[in-house]
Design a protein around this motif. Structure first.
Motif, PDB file in Angstrom:
ATOM      1  N   ASN A 217     -16.536  -2.460  -0.308  1.00 60.56           N
ATOM      2  CA  ASN A 217     -14.873  -3.029   0.819  1.00 60.56           C
ATOM      3  C   ASN A 217     -15.239  -4.373   1.830  1.00 60.56           C
ATOM      4  OD1 ASN A 217     -13.626  -0.401   0.381  1.00 60.56           O
ATOM      5  ND2 ASN A 217     -16.133   0.165   1.518  1.00 60.56           N
ATOM      6  N   GLU A 218     -15.718  -4.969   1.304  1.00 62.59           N
ATOM      7  CA  GLU A 218     -16.959  -6.222   1.846  1.00 62.59           C
ATOM      8  C   GLU A 218     -15.936  -7.477   1.326  1.00 62.59           C
ATOM      9  OE1 GLU A 218     -20.338  -3.989   1.561  1.00 62.59           O
ATOM     10  OE2 GLU A 218     -19.000  -4.513   0.481  1.00 62.59           O
ATOM     11  N   LYS A 219     -15.719  -8.475   2.538  1.00 60.54           N
ATOM     12  CA  LYS A 219     -14.918  -9.106   2.148  1.00 60.54           C
ATOM     13  C   LYS A 219     -15.718 -10.677   1.311  1.00 60.54           C
ATOM     14  CE  LYS A 219     -11.459  -8.837   6.323  1.00 60.54           C
ATOM     15  NZ  LYS A 219     -11.972  -7.840   6.873  1.00 60.54           N
ATOM     16  N   GLY A 220     -15.181 -11.169  -0.002  1.00 59.94           N
ATOM     17  CA  GLY A 220     -15.306 -12.326  -0.210  1.00 59.94           C
ATOM     18  C   GLY A 220     -16.165 -12.179  -1.368  1.00 59.94           C
ATOM     19  N   ILE A 221     -16.462 -10.786  -2.161  1.00 57.23           N
ATOM     20  CA  ILE A 221     -17.280 -10.314  -3.632  1.00 57.23           C
ATOM     21  C   ILE A 221     -16.288  -9.827  -4.114  1.00 57.23           C
ATOM     22  CG2 ILE A 221     -18.999  -8.410  -3.966  1.00 57.23           C
ATOM     23  CD1 ILE A 221     -19.924  -8.258  -1.484  1.00 57.23           C
ATOM     24  N   ILE A 222     -16.169 -10.351  -5.490  1.00 58.98           N
ATOM     25  CA  ILE A 222     -15.271 -10.119  -6.271  1.00 58.98           C
ATOM     26  C   ILE A 222     -15.955  -9.146  -7.277  1.00 58.98           C
ATOM     27  CG2 ILE A 222     -14.856 -11.207  -8.793  1.00 58.98           C
ATOM     28  CD1 ILE A 222     -15.257 -13.921  -7.331  1.00 58.98           C
ATOM     29  N   GLY A 223     -14.851  -8.079  -7.748  1.00 56.07           N
ATOM     30  CA  GLY A 223     -14.512  -6.784  -8.249  1.00 56.07           C
ATOM     31  C   GLY A 223     -13.566  -6.680  -9.091  1.00 56.07           C
ATOM     32  N   ARG A 224     -13.256  -5.496  -9.812  1.00 59.30           N
ATOM     33  CA  ARG A 224     -12.254  -5.394 -10.321  1.00 59.30           C
ATOM     34  C   ARG A 224     -11.525  -4.498 -10.210  1.00 59.30           C
ATOM     35  NH1 ARG A 224     -14.595  -1.460 -15.145  1.00 59.30           N
ATOM     36  NH2 ARG A 224     -13.381  -1.596 -16.366  1.00 59.30           N
TER      37      ARG A 224
ATOM     38  N   GLU B  80       0.502  -1.096  -0.001  1.00 62.05           N
ATOM     39  CA  GLU B  80       0.642   0.097  -0.225  1.00 62.05           C
ATOM     40  C   GLU B  80       0.897   1.325   0.126  1.00 62.05           C
ATOM     41  OE1 GLU B  80      -3.953  -0.356   1.357  1.00 62.05           O
ATOM     42  OE2 GLU B  80      -3.054  -2.110   2.961  1.00 62.05           O
ATOM     43  N   LYS B  81       2.573   0.723  -0.063  1.00 62.56           N
ATOM     44  CA  LYS B  81       2.666   2.022  -0.397  1.00 62.56           C
ATOM     45  C   LYS B  81       3.353   2.562  -1.703  1.00 62.56           C
ATOM     46  CE  LYS B  81       5.968   1.570   3.653  1.00 62.56           C
ATOM     47  NZ  LYS B  81       7.751   1.240   4.616  1.00 62.56           N
ATOM     48  N   ASN B  82       3.002   1.699  -2.917  1.00 57.03           N
ATOM     49  CA  ASN B  82       2.749   1.952  -3.997  1.00 57.03           C
ATOM     50  C   ASN B  82       1.684   2.478  -4.682  1.00 57.03           C
ATOM     51  OD1 ASN B  82       5.869   1.415  -3.884  1.00 57.03           O
ATOM     52  ND2 ASN B  82       5.882  -0.349  -5.014  1.00 57.03           N
ATOM     53  N   VAL B  83       0.276   1.540  -4.027  1.00 63.71           N
ATOM     54  CA  VAL B  83      -0.917   1.842  -5.308  1.00 63.71           C
ATOM     55  C   VAL B  83      -2.048   2.407  -3.891  1.00 63.71           C
ATOM     56  CG1 VAL B  83      -0.364   0.821  -7.077  1.00 63.71           C
ATOM     57  CG2 VAL B  83      -1.695  -0.615  -5.049  1.00 63.71           C
ATOM     58  N   TYR B  84      -2.695   2.990  -4.266  1.00 63.09           N
ATOM     59  CA  TYR B  84      -4.267   3.058  -3.559  1.00 63.09           C
ATOM     60  C   TYR B  84      -4.970   2.166  -4.213  1.00 63.09           C
ATOM     61  CZ  TYR B  84      -8.478   4.798  -1.285  1.00 63.09           C
ATOM     62  OH  TYR B  84      -9.986   5.407  -0.489  1.00 63.09           O
ATOM     63  N   PHE B  85      -5.379   1.063  -3.881  1.00 62.23           N
ATOM     64  CA  PHE B  85      -6.258   0.046  -4.142  1.00 62.23           C
ATOM     65  C   PHE B  85      -8.116  -0.015  -3.773  1.00 62.23           C
ATOM     66  CE2 PHE B  85      -7.620  -4.982  -4.353  1.00 62.23           C
ATOM     67  CZ  PHE B  85      -6.993  -5.258  -4.772  1.00 62.23           C
ATOM     68  N   GLU B  86      -8.290  -0.286  -5.045  1.00 59.98           N
ATOM     69  CA  GLU B  86      -9.756  -0.601  -4.690  1.00 59.98           C
ATOM     70  C   GLU B  86     -10.626  -1.593  -5.313  1.00 59.98           C
ATOM     71  OE1 GLU B  86     -11.857   3.092  -4.991  1.00 59.98           O
ATOM     72  OE2 GLU B  86     -10.093   3.971  -6.509  1.00 59.98           O
ATOM     73  N   LEU B  87     -11.820  -1.810  -5.126  1.00 61.60           N
ATOM     74  CA  LEU B  87     -12.707  -3.219  -5.606  1.00 61.60           C
ATOM     75  C   LEU B  87     -13.606  -2.349  -6.230  1.00 61.60           C
ATOM     76  CD1 LEU B  87     -11.572  -6.591  -4.301  1.00 61.60           C
ATOM     77  CD2 LEU B  87     -10.631  -5.377  -6.026  1.00 61.60           C
ATOM     78  N   VAL B  88     -14.572  -2.455  -7.308  1.00 61.18           N
ATOM     79  CA  VAL B  88     -15.310  -1.930  -7.414  1.00 61.18           C
ATOM     80  C   VAL B  88     -16.551  -2.850  -8.355  1.00 61.18           C
ATOM     81  CG1 VAL B  88     -14.524   0.632  -7.664  1.00 61.18           C
ATOM     82  CG2 VAL B  88     -15.104  -1.475 -10.393  1.00 61.18           C
TER      83      VAL B  88
END
Length: 413
Positions: A258-265, A242-250
């Motif tokens: 933000n929830e665990k176990g949900i597949i996202g891009r 996380e020092k290199n990137v700000y990571f998101e799933l959408v």
């Protein structure tokens, strides 16, 4: 760079984000998702004005219509200490991006700290790269699977007392296959880790590599655009860097998961890059957050699990999202059972439209019957009439594709 400072920086220096509609944005999630296709249409809007008169030269280089260099490291040129790098071009069109020497150094330092967290003894002298080697890949060429070449290659690794190998899983698993077919077992007492990157690492491939070399296989997730995003630890957990990137799933509508176990891009924002920052850049990959108690390795980053398949592996025209690499691997395996004497050495399925497919395949005695059987299964699975054409590949054409990512399916529509 802290996310707040990044937002302030792009509003002042990156033309795309100087629009009035973005002037009051304070949260990174307010900004739009960006794709490589959007950037490619107008590179100048995504390169920092801080470069001054050198900006035009860099944009000209980024707009170069280049073919993938394949056997070379991914650099095509530089402008005053800013390097232009080229992606692999999975769908046939490489994407160009840029980083300064300072940015690359900072990204590299973070990654080396992550490696040394896994293995304090790894260093530049005992780390051996099959890819990203910054020079022509004549030696070492990990994609030459001729037996004597591989024997020489691993003899060098043994003589140099290499502790880590870095390469793509498809190249390394092919080395294992060639050695096994010839009854060869390399004993490499100094080798402790193999760091796989570039393509999806399946649990089966990981197990086969670990079993043959008696090492720990780590999975490094990243891209030419961002450099490292996540790395598995000795416990097998993939921790975000996380020092290199700000990571998101959408989700499909672009809503943050933000929830665990949900597949996202996967969506990544680069925190180090200022010359050519990527803000909410859609990687084309899919992942999910996984529940992880305090990890024994001591890493504190969030933990993700990658999902096999990318945007260009999604089969179009189906009611549910299905990744072609997985679906067609299963269908091809079913057809292979009908042909006990099968000389299948290469196959790739290209989807050009909802009902139009091409099968690229090596020529062999009953290839037409094989493709007819595959077409039958496809039409049953997809519940529609399909047009399936055949492109019989020569040995030369197959060899030219040895650097390609090992996708059995690519969607071009």
């Amino acid at each position: 760079m802290k996310i707040e400072k990044l937002i302030e920086y792009i509003k002042k220096n990156i033309p795309f984000y100087q629009k009035n509609e973005y002037k009051d944005y304070k949260s990174i999630e307010q900004f739009p998702l960006i794709t490589k296709y959007m950037i490619r249409e107008d590179y100048g809007s995504f390169v920092s004005n801080g470069l001054g008169e050198d900006k035009d030269k860099l944009v000209d280089l980024l707009e170069t219509k280049t073919l993938s260099t394949k056997g070379w490291y991914n650099e095509i040129g530089a402008v005053k200490g800013v390097f232009v790098e080229e992606t692999s071009g999975t769908t046939g069109v490489p994407f160009l991006c840029a980083k300064s020497e300072t940015e690359r150094t900072r990204l590299g330092i973070v990654l080396w700290k992550e490696r040394q967290n896994r293995d304090p003894l790894v260093n530049g002298e005992n780390y051996f790269q099959f890819s990203h080697i910054r020079r022509n890949m004549i030696n070492p060429n990990a994609y030459d699977y001729e037996l004597n070449h591989l024997i020489d290659l691993y003899s060098q690794i043994k003589a140099r007392k290499i502790r880590w190998i870095h390469g793509t899983p498809n190249a390394i698993i092919n080395h294992v296959k060639v050695f096994k077919e010839n009854g060869i077992r390399f004993f490499l007492p100094e080798l402790k880790y193999i760091e796989c990157t570039g393509t999806y690492l399946s649990s089966e491939t990981k197990h086969l590599i670990e079993e043959y070399f008696d090492v720990t296989v780590l999975d490094l997730y990243g891209s030419i655009e961002t450099w490292p995003i996540a790395l598995t630890c000795n416990e097998g957990k993939m921790h975000l860097i996380e020092k290199n990137v700000y990571f998101e799933l959408v989700d499909p509508e672009g809503n943050v998961i933000n929830e665990k176990g949900i597949i996202g891009r996967v969506v990544a924002t680069t925190l180090v890059n200022q010359v050519f920052p990527l803000i909410r850049y859609t990687m084309g990959d899919y992942a999910m957050y996984v529940d992880c108690a305090p990890c024994k390795c001591g890493c504190k980053g969030r933990v993700i699990q990658l999902v096999e398949g990318r945007d260009n592996n999604i089969i179009k025209g189906l009611p549910q999202t299905k990744f072609g690499n997985k679906e067609f691997a299963r269908m091809v395996a079913t057809v292979k059972l009908r042909f006990p004497e099968l000389d299948l050495r290469y196959i790739k399925i290209i989807q050009n439209s909802v009902t139009d497919f091409e099968v690229w395949i090596n020529d062999f005695g009953n290839v037409d019957e094989f493709v007819d059987s595959l077409k039958e299964i496809m039409q049953v699975e997809f519940e529609k009439i399909l047009f399936v054409s055949v492109k019989k590949m020569t040995a030369t054409q197959i060899d030219e594709r040895k650097y390609d990512k090992p996708n059995i399916f690519i969607c071009k529509c």
